[in-house]
Each structure stands twice: as structure tokens, then as C-alpha cells.
Design an enzyme around this catalytic site. Sequence first.
Site, PDB file in Angstrom:
ATOM      1  N   HIS A 102       6.071   0.375   4.014  1.00  0.00           N
ATOM      2  CA  HIS A 102       4.970  -0.693   4.199  1.00  0.00           C
ATOM      3  C   HIS A 102       5.107  -1.313   3.151  1.00  0.00           C
ATOM      4  O   HIS A 102       4.961  -1.022   1.858  1.00  0.00           O
ATOM      5  CB  HIS A 102       3.624   0.131   4.452  1.00  0.00           C
ATOM      6  CG  HIS A 102       3.854   1.026   5.777  1.00  0.00           C
ATOM      7  ND1 HIS A 102       2.816   0.678   6.834  1.00  0.00           N
ATOM      8  CD2 HIS A 102       4.747   1.965   6.091  1.00  0.00           C
ATOM      9  CE1 HIS A 102       3.267   1.576   7.891  1.00  0.00           C
ATOM     10  NE2 HIS A 102       4.182   2.374   7.410  1.00  0.00           N
ATOM     11  N   GLU A 104       2.389  -2.734   1.582  1.00  0.00           N
ATOM     12  CA  GLU A 104       1.349  -2.120   0.637  1.00  0.00           C
ATOM     13  C   GLU A 104       1.864  -1.321  -0.320  1.00  0.00           C
ATOM     14  O   GLU A 104       1.732  -1.264  -1.312  1.00  0.00           O
ATOM     15  CB  GLU A 104       0.030  -1.499   1.356  1.00  0.00           C
ATOM     16  CG  GLU A 104      -0.761  -2.600   2.353  1.00  0.00           C
ATOM     17  CD  GLU A 104      -0.353  -2.739   3.573  1.00  0.00           C
ATOM     18  OE1 GLU A 104      -1.233  -2.967   4.459  1.00  0.00           O
ATOM     19  OE2 GLU A 104       0.863  -2.550   4.064  1.00  0.00           O
ATOM     20  N   CYS A 129      -2.674  -0.675   7.732  1.00  0.00           N
ATOM     21  CA  CYS A 129      -2.725   0.307   8.867  1.00  0.00           C
ATOM     22  C   CYS A 129      -3.308   1.806   8.298  1.00  0.00           C
ATOM     23  O   CYS A 129      -3.505   1.734   7.095  1.00  0.00           O
ATOM     24  CB  CYS A 129      -1.334   0.672   9.505  1.00  0.00           C
ATOM     25  SG  CYS A 129      -0.306   1.331   8.072  1.00  0.00           S
ATOM     26  N   CYS A 132      -1.486   3.190   5.189  1.00  0.00           N
ATOM     27  CA  CYS A 132      -1.535   2.600   3.873  1.00  0.00           C
ATOM     28  C   CYS A 132      -2.759   2.657   3.447  1.00  0.00           C
ATOM     29  O   CYS A 132      -3.082   2.806   2.174  1.00  0.00           O
ATOM     30  CB  CYS A 132      -1.266   1.257   4.034  1.00  0.00           C
ATOM     31  SG  CYS A 132       0.565   0.765   4.496  1.00  0.00           S
TER      32      CYS A 132
END
Length: 294
Positions: A102, A104, A129, A132
Amino acid sequence: MQARFHAIWSEITPELQKALLPYIGNDDFPAMLTAEQVELIKQACGFDDHALELALLPLAAACAISPISDFRVGAIVRGESGNLYFGANMEFIGVPLQQTVHAEQSAITHAWLRGEKKLVSITINYSPCGHCRQFMNELNSGTQLEICLPERPRLTLADYLPEAFGPRDLSVTHLLLDTIHHGYQLDTEDECVLAALNAANQSHAPYSQSHSGVALIDEQNRVYTGRYAENAAFNPSLPPLQAALILMNMSGSDCHSIKRAILVEGKNGQLSHWNATESTLNFLGCKQIEHHTF
């Protein structure tokens, strides 16, 4: 300038283009800006930190590798040093979706691998999300980490993750981005193996104690290392291969250009990254994959 930035360059204002060109105009741009560079760009454009980080999001998202979703997420983290680090989502065809990175995770790991000791904020072009949010809760900045999105109020991780469960609930005091060296050794003079060992020695695995590191060597003989980043909720843990792929991608190298890969981990650990590492590297086309244990 790296080819991946060409398509979105027009989304950058002329003033910011001019201020960024001395840095991003180079093919070896490392997808980060030093505190000194940040100050010069802010002065040239009349930006504060928040405005600059939002303006840089299209460049971060341009670093995404998204052949499955075609959905590009960019992230910018600001360290206590004042440096800015880019991150982007990464997907790999042929391997389980659990191997996805992801944005992040990418930006945070990028900062960690470049020696940043603590993060102040993260700016993202889409809301983080739950995966994360939990990953961020492992950081030594805690739930006070500032999270910024376009046209949204600036909030903290505590706002995004109320009643959070994290390392402190498991009495873990050494947190992600804290400095550590585990002291493992290998009897070798191979510099690439030693690079992977050094990564393992700085890995974050307080729950399983299964410290591990990866070194990737591309066709230009550049070395990219990655460390395991474990999480209190277990599933958001980031394998060392993904960490190395993050650094490789952020540095502008092609993840399909790996000619040699090395995983170093403990022989008696509670878990092993070998099978997943070997499988993913096979799909990426790497032919020389090594496994060393301490």
C-alpha cells in the site's frame, strides 16, 4: 527526468515545475527531498509544508505499479528531519494479493530505509484503509501522527483509528523506526550477503523474533535492501522483500531487472519468509535467489 513523471508533469503548476526541476529533472532522483530542498521549494512557490505535500501527490502517485487495479495511490511522509519521502502502491501479477504494497506502507518504509527516525505527518490522495491505519499504529510517532488528504481537515491517526490496538497493548517498547541492531553475524565476505544481514539486524520483529533482511541487485549492480516490519495485528506486517522492492521502485529501478536476490533470516525463527520470497521473485523474473541463515 524519469519517464514515469512525464505524463503527470502538466498537472504541476509552472512555479512548482521550475522549483522542482533541479531535483526531479535528474534520472537518479531518489523520490525524496531533503529538508534544505524542501525549504527552497517552499520559498520559491510560497507554500507551507501542507500545501507542498499536497502539490507533490501526483508525482508520488506516478511511482505506483498497479497492473491489476489500475488505481494509483500516492503518499508523502514528512520526517522529524524535515525530509519528504514519496511512496506509492505496488502490485505484482501472478502472486497473491497479500503481497501487495500500500502507498502508506511504501512511504513509511521508504523513510525508514533511508534512516529517518520519526515521522510527523503523512499526506495521501485517498483515505487510508484499515490495513494501513493499523500499520501506522506500529510507528514510534504513535497515534499523534498527522494524516492529511486533499480537501479534508487535517486529523491524527487517533481520529482515524479510535480505540486502537497496538504494540503497547502487548508490552512492546521498541517501535517501528526506533534505532536497533540485533547483532547477528555470518561468516562471509560477500558484500551483498552482508547488506542483507545488516538489514536483518535492523528489522522490526518484536512478536515473533524472526528477524530477516533482503538484498536485491539489479542489472546495473545497484543494491537495494529491505527489512522485515512486523505489526501487532500480525497481518499488516511487511515482508523484507516488499521493503526492498519499495526502495528499488522509489529509486527508479525496474523491479523486473533483479539479477540476484538474497534473503537472510534466523534458522530457528518462528516463521520463514523463504517460500513467499522465492515465489514472488520467480514471477519477477529473478534467476539467482539465495537463502542464508544465521
